[in-house]
Design a protein around this motif. Structure first.
Motif, mmCIF file in Angstrom:
data_model
loop_
_atom_site.group_PDB
_atom_site.id
_atom_site.type_symbol
_atom_site.label_atom_id
_atom_site.label_comp_id
_atom_site.label_asym_id
_atom_site.label_seq_id
_atom_site.Cartn_x
_atom_site.Cartn_y
_atom_site.Cartn_z
ATOM 1 N N PHE A 81 29.856 17.806 62.595
ATOM 2 C CA PHE A 81 31.283 17.561 62.384
ATOM 3 C C PHE A 81 32.093 17.853 63.644
ATOM 4 C CE2 PHE A 81 29.450 18.692 58.271
ATOM 5 C CZ PHE A 81 29.798 17.587 57.513
ATOM 6 N N GLY A 82 31.507 17.533 64.803
ATOM 7 C CA GLY A 82 32.222 17.730 66.054
ATOM 8 C C GLY A 82 32.195 19.136 66.601
ATOM 9 N N HIS A 83 31.434 20.041 65.976
ATOM 10 C CA HIS A 83 31.353 21.417 66.473
ATOM 11 C C HIS A 83 29.999 21.656 67.128
ATOM 12 C CE1 HIS A 83 35.046 22.708 64.454
ATOM 13 N NE2 HIS A 83 34.669 21.907 63.477
ATOM 14 N N ARG A 91 29.765 29.094 63.285
ATOM 15 C CA ARG A 91 30.577 28.093 62.587
ATOM 16 C C ARG A 91 29.788 27.363 61.508
ATOM 17 N NH1 ARG A 91 33.943 25.291 67.434
ATOM 18 N NH2 ARG A 91 34.950 27.203 68.130
ATOM 19 N N ARG A 94 30.681 27.872 57.979
ATOM 20 C CA ARG A 94 31.966 27.345 57.515
ATOM 21 C C ARG A 94 31.921 25.838 57.360
ATOM 22 N NH1 ARG A 94 35.851 30.192 61.746
ATOM 23 N NH2 ARG A 94 37.499 29.387 60.378
ATOM 24 N N LEU A 95 30.781 25.238 57.689
ATOM 25 C CA LEU A 95 30.636 23.790 57.584
ATOM 26 C C LEU A 95 29.623 23.371 56.538
ATOM 27 C CD1 LEU A 95 30.493 23.070 61.420
ATOM 28 C CD2 LEU A 95 32.333 22.384 59.879
ATOM 29 N N LEU A 121 32.084 35.091 48.939
ATOM 30 C CA LEU A 121 31.684 35.247 50.339
ATOM 31 C C LEU A 121 31.851 33.942 51.116
ATOM 32 C CD1 LEU A 121 28.600 37.608 50.003
ATOM 33 C CD2 LEU A 121 31.006 38.178 50.296
ATOM 34 N N ARG A 122 32.052 32.824 50.391
ATOM 35 C CA ARG A 122 32.427 31.589 51.088
ATOM 36 C C ARG A 122 33.938 31.502 51.260
ATOM 37 N NH1 ARG A 122 28.156 28.632 48.465
ATOM 38 N NH2 ARG A 122 26.520 28.598 50.018
ATOM 39 N N GLY A 123 34.632 32.573 50.948
ATOM 40 C CA GLY A 123 36.061 32.612 51.226
ATOM 41 C C GLY A 123 36.951 32.218 50.061
ATOM 42 N N ARG A 171 31.303 22.496 50.340
ATOM 43 C CA ARG A 171 31.006 22.275 51.755
ATOM 44 C C ARG A 171 30.645 20.806 51.954
ATOM 45 N NH1 ARG A 171 33.021 26.559 52.442
ATOM 46 N NH2 ARG A 171 32.221 28.373 53.553
ATOM 47 N N ASP B 16 40.200 28.881 66.558
ATOM 48 C CA ASP B 16 39.133 29.243 65.634
ATOM 49 C C ASP B 16 39.476 30.527 64.894
ATOM 50 O OD1 ASP B 16 35.742 30.325 66.100
ATOM 51 O OD2 ASP B 16 36.707 29.375 64.390
ATOM 52 N N GLY B 19 41.626 30.460 61.992
ATOM 53 C CA GLY B 19 41.037 29.981 60.762
ATOM 54 C C GLY B 19 40.927 28.469 60.687
ATOM 55 N N THR B 20 41.583 27.762 61.583
ATOM 56 C CA THR B 20 41.481 26.309 61.574
ATOM 57 C C THR B 20 41.204 25.847 62.986
ATOM 58 O OG1 THR B 20 43.835 26.146 61.918
ATOM 59 C CG2 THR B 20 43.056 25.920 59.659
ATOM 60 N N LEU B 21 40.608 24.694 63.091
ATOM 61 C CA LEU B 21 40.390 24.121 64.404
ATOM 62 C C LEU B 21 41.027 22.745 64.399
ATOM 63 C CD1 LEU B 21 38.828 24.861 67.003
ATOM 64 C CD2 LEU B 21 37.140 23.214 66.229
ATOM 65 N N ALA B 38 36.374 16.542 65.376
ATOM 66 C CA ALA B 38 35.939 17.834 64.869
ATOM 67 C C ALA B 38 36.618 18.114 63.536
ATOM 68 C CB ALA B 38 36.272 18.927 65.868
ATOM 69 N N ALA B 39 35.815 18.348 62.524
ATOM 70 C CA ALA B 39 36.351 18.562 61.191
ATOM 71 C C ALA B 39 36.896 19.980 61.076
ATOM 72 C CB ALA B 39 35.231 18.342 60.168
ATOM 73 N N PRO B 40 37.890 20.182 60.186
ATOM 74 C CA PRO B 40 38.390 21.554 60.009
ATOM 75 C C PRO B 40 37.293 22.439 59.432
ATOM 76 C CG PRO B 40 39.269 20.078 58.340
ATOM 77 C CD PRO B 40 38.556 19.214 59.333
ATOM 78 N N LEU B 41 37.286 23.690 59.871
ATOM 79 C CA LEU B 41 36.315 24.645 59.346
ATOM 80 C C LEU B 41 36.865 25.249 58.065
ATOM 81 C CD1 LEU B 41 35.638 26.420 62.734
ATOM 82 C CD2 LEU B 41 33.965 25.066 61.495
ATOM 83 N N ALA B 42 35.979 25.501 57.116
ATOM 84 C CA ALA B 42 36.405 26.228 55.919
ATOM 85 C C ALA B 42 36.806 27.641 56.340
ATOM 86 C CB ALA B 42 35.256 26.275 54.922
ATOM 87 N N PRO B 43 37.716 28.276 55.597
ATOM 88 C CA PRO B 43 38.143 29.620 56.015
ATOM 89 C C PRO B 43 36.989 30.612 55.948
ATOM 90 C CG PRO B 43 38.932 29.117 53.814
ATOM 91 C CD PRO B 43 38.360 27.850 54.355
ATOM 92 N N ARG B 44 37.083 31.667 56.773
ATOM 93 C CA ARG B 44 36.145 32.785 56.658
ATOM 94 C C ARG B 44 36.505 33.608 55.436
ATOM 95 N NH1 ARG B 44 37.148 33.785 62.182
ATOM 96 N NH2 ARG B 44 35.394 33.139 63.451
#
Lengths: 332, 288
Positions: A81-83, A91, A94-95, A121-123, A171, B16, B19-21, B38-44
């Protein structure tokens, strides 16, 4: 698949991971260094079920551990996803959601708490985690088992509970390492129905690790065949099968000893792969018809227990590509 | 490999951490094809909610697996006190025996059992589960350590009360346990977690945990004034000693609260250090 878009969401380029040579110990010789992932290139597209197929030890799990950020590659590039996941392995969490082969972390929790805690834990906030927990358990038919600890469940039920935990907290990519191991057909159907629903509704992409060729043929959109850490082929199951041409596979199972005194049977022997009483042959359609006519018509028929004539499977593809250990693949 | 300019890295890291990119912010010098979308990251998961989720899950394990072991811990301490009653008459020695036996419950559970737990979790691939969730390492370590320290509360309280009755010690200041259990618990569970996560094999983690508990038993229960000098120094190095001392002081008719506070302060400091060590060990064990 009609739903699969052609957007590439994951690329792997030149990925290498070696395990260092083991030292010799008393009674055990030194293990040579192993390239568990050897110059692997992959493209994963949005919304597809992409498979990694290969026998045990082919490097599937090592590759997946690098994609999930659990292991650092020695060289190469992973982008999801571009990361850049080689530079930022943290990361990955989180993906993607990862269903590994072990359930040790969840074994002593109840099915409900395992799913809820994983969601937290996944937020997710507590309320969302509980709501998603209930929805996923209901979807997978686990509601009746919600209060049971995982370690009191059968292997297939435990696997399904771990799959449930992987689904809580949405996800865009699911990485599933042999998710259906030990499951009965009902549970398997629940898994693939849940996967299909997420693909249709949210465009979820699935990376599936399997050594089950039947499952691979039925659920995968595309498959990379792994052998000794290398990708030896990557295409749709149908595309891979066309590599084998129109050869068909003839399996002959003898009651006892093959009747080698019959000349038509003796003539087949050099082309057969023998496994106990079973002979497997890959033949052109005309040859296959002739062979079947010969063994079913003549005196050899008395010695024949069973025979099957089948179009090529991914197992045949694997053999034709030079895969050395097709015995590590499972049918059914 | 990707080439990235320094400023682009810091911009991305800052985004990052927020919490968002944002997909639009792209530094110069990046590879265009991969970076374009680049897709947004899910929050921590944030520290405290994650910690409480881990703590709750760990506590629930007691119902499934740990209750027999908690009884063992308590019985062991009660047994030791009954044995020592034949040897120790009262006074300072009796206080040391009761305080040592009570803190031994903490050492048994927080040090020994937690070292075993993390050793097995690491060997069985269980750390992968946590390592593929966006959870701060400290939340996993503190949640587990906190739960194991909590497991010790009933056993420690029961041992302290039973011991005080057995040796006719005053019960008035047993509220000190409210400080001793969490602080000694933090110090010992941090050590236990670090042992379990650093040991290359689970058997070594178990061995380390057992040895640590044995040390707490011998050096904590035996009255300090009878020990030879080298063993006395070893006693000073063991964090459980300070929990024992704090509890022992509270049995005095007029406790020296400054001394109690100093002992608990040492426990707290060791707790912070050992939990930080355990968190580092967790990071190291999770990604290989």
């Amino acid at each position: 698949m009609a739903t699969a878009e052609d957007t590439v969401i994951g690329t792997v380029r030149g990925l290498v991971k070696s395990y260092p040579a083991g030292r010799a110990r008393r009674g055990a010789p030194a293990a040579p260094a192993v390239r568990a992932t050897d110059e692997v290139d992959l493209d994963i597209r949005r919304g597809e079920i992409f498979g990694l197929l290969g026998p045990n030890g082919a490097g599937k799990t090592t590759l997946v551990r690098q994609l999930t950020g659990l292991m650092r590659p020695d060289a190469g590039r992973i982008e999801l996803f571009g990361h850049d996941l080689v530079r930022h392995p943290e990361r990955a969490a989180r993906l993607l959601a990862y269903l590994g082969q072990e359930s040790t972390a969840l074994d002593e929790l109840t099915v409900a708490l395992a799913a809820e805690t994983t969601g937290r834990l996944r937020g997710l906030d507590p309320r969302t985690a509980r709501a998603e927990r209930d929805a996923v358990l209901e979807e997978l038919g686990l509601t009746a088992l919600a209060a049971r600890p995982l370690k009191k469940l059968s292997g297939g039920q435990r696997r399904l509970a771990c799959f449930a935990a992987a689904l809580v907290g949405d996800r865009p990519l699911l990485i599933l390492d042999e998710p259906t191991t030990g499951m009965d057909p009902v549970a398997r159907r629940a898994v693939w129905a849940a996967v299909d629903r997420r693909r249709a509704e949210r465009g979820t992409t699935v990376l599936l690790v399997t050594h089950n060729v039947i499952e691979a043929e039925t659920v995968l959109d595309r498959v990379a065949v792994l052998e000794a850490g290398r990708v030896i082929a990557c295409d749709t199951p149908a595309g891979l099968k066309s590599l084998v041409g129109d050869e068909v596979r003839v399996d002959l199972v003898w009651r006892d000893q093959p009747p080698l005194d019959a000349p038509e049977v003796a003539a087949l022997r050099p082309r057969a792969q023998e496994a106990g009483r079973r002979w497997s042959l890959r033949l052109a359609p005309a040859e296959a018809r002739a062979a079947v006519a010969a063994v079913t018509g003549g005196p050899a028929f008395a010695a024949l227990d069973d025979f099957t004539l089948a179009t090529p499977s991914l197992e045949d593809v694997y053999l034709a590509l030079g895969g050395g250990q097709a015995k590590g693949l499972v049918k059914g | 490999m990707t080439t990235v300019s320094g400023s682009a890295v810091s911009a991305q890291t800052a985004a990052d951490q927020a919490g968002t990119l944002p997909g639009a912010r792209r530094g110069a010098g990046r590879e265009p094809e991969a970076r374009a979308q680049a897709a947004p990251l899910a929050p921590r998961a944030r520290l405290l909610p994650a910690l409480s989720a881990v703590y709750r899950a760990q506590l629930s394990r007691a119902r499934v697996a740990r209750i027999p072991l908690l009884f063992v811990a308590t019985f062991q301490s009660i047994g030791i006190m009954i044995l020592m009653r034949g040897v120790v008459s009262g006074g300072e020695d009796a206080r040391a025996v009761v305080a040592g036996s009570s803190v031994l419950v903490v050492a048994f559970v927080a040090l020994n059992l937690l070292a075993q737990y993390f050793g097995q979790l690491r060997a069985g691939g269980g750390l992968d589960h946590y390592a593929t969730l966006p959870v701060p390492p400290a939340a996993v370590v503190l949640g587990a350590a906190g739960a194991y320290a909590s497991f010790t509360v009933p056993g420690t309280a029961f041992t302290a009360v039973a011991g005080s009755v057995l040796f006719k010690l005053p019960l008035a200041h047993l509220w000190v346990l409210a400080g001793v259990v969490p602080l000694a618990g933090a110090a010992l569970s941090g050590l236990g977690a670090a042992l379990g996560l650093l040991a290359p094999r689970p058997e070594l983690a178990t061995l380390g945990g057992q040895l640590g508990m044995s040390a707490a038993l011998l050096l904590g229960v035996l009255p300090a004034s009878h020990l030879p000098a080298p063993i006395d120094w070893a006693r000073d190095l063991l964090p459980s000693t300070y929990g024992v001392e704090a509890l022992a002081h509270s049995f005095d008719a007029r406790p020296d609260w400054l001394l109690v506070a100093a002992d608990l302060g040492v426990c707290a400091a060791v707790g912070v250090l050992s939990l930080a060590l355990a968190t580092w060990a967790y990071r190291r064990a999770a990604v290989r």
